[in-house]
Design an enzyme around this catalytic site. Structure first.
Site, short mmCIF file in Angstrom:
data_model
loop_
_atom_site.label_atom_id
_atom_site.label_comp_id
_atom_site.label_asym_id
_atom_site.label_seq_id
_atom_site.Cartn_x
_atom_site.Cartn_y
_atom_site.Cartn_z
CB CYS A 105 -11.14 26.48 53.17
SG CYS A 105 -12.04 27.00 51.72
CG HIS A 106 -11.77 21.09 56.12
ND1 HIS A 106 -12.94 21.32 55.43
CD2 HIS A 106 -12.12 20.55 57.31
CE1 HIS A 106 -13.96 20.93 56.17
NE2 HIS A 106 -13.49 20.46 57.31
CG MET B 103 -13.36 26.66 48.19
SD MET B 103 -14.29 27.82 47.15
CE MET B 103 -13.66 29.39 47.70
CD GLU B 104 -8.15 24.23 48.87
OE1 GLU B 104 -8.24 24.23 50.12
OE2 GLU B 104 -9.10 23.86 48.15
CG ASP C 99 1.11 44.64 43.27
OD1 ASP C 99 0.85 45.81 43.65
OD2 ASP C 99 2.16 44.05 43.57
#
Length: 156
Positions: A75-76, A110-111, A125
């Site tokens: 990824c950039h 992707m972000e 969590d």
């Protein structure tokens, strides 16, 4: 179909976007954390042992979107102009939706996916002390716009 992340030697590479024009890019992703109704109620009422689950998950999702290039090797790094994470408390799940925007040479799918993933992991969590068998599921791209490949909308 040509694989863009493979060089002439068949090895992984980062795609060259040097000559691509800047354009508006947007993507939305979603996912769920399944849990018992009792765990969902703890989130709803603020009774989780570690504190405000959704506030922490929101910050985690935003931070993860901004750092996607550090997590996903090809990824950039992108200058994101907006990241929003929203949550819907269901009877036995937390539904997570992300929206990411930028003006850049490459998309923000992707972000958006990373934002949902990190938010979901954070919900897990924050609640694992009361329930270890929660399930993170259904993470997917819902839509994207901009770029050479055009618009995409997930068909349900």
């Amino acid at each position: 179909m040509e694989l863009t992340h493979i060089n002439e030697q068949g090895r992984a590479r980062m795609v060259d976007v040097t000559e691509k024009a800047l354009s508006f890019r947007q993507a939305e992703a979603e996912g769920r954390v399944r849990m018992t109704p009792e765990t969902a109620e703890l989130i709803r009422t603020g009774g989780a042992p570690k504190g405000d689950v959704l506030a922490v998950a929101q910050v985690a999702g935003i931070l993860a979107a901004k750092r996607t290039h550090e997590l996903i090797p090809m990824c950039h790094p992108l200058l994101l102009t907006a990241v929003d994470i929203s949550f819907t408390l269901e009877e036995a799940a937390v539904y997570i939706r992300s929206k990411v925007k930028c003006r850049g040479e490459t998309g923000v799918e992707m972000e958006a996916l990373t934002a949902v993933s990190a938010a979901a992991l954070t919900v897990y969590d924050m609640c694992k002390a009361v329930q270890r068998d929660m399930e993170i599921c259904d993470i997917r791209l819902c839509r994207k716009s901009g770029g050479k490949s055009g618009d995409y909308v997930k068909e349900w």
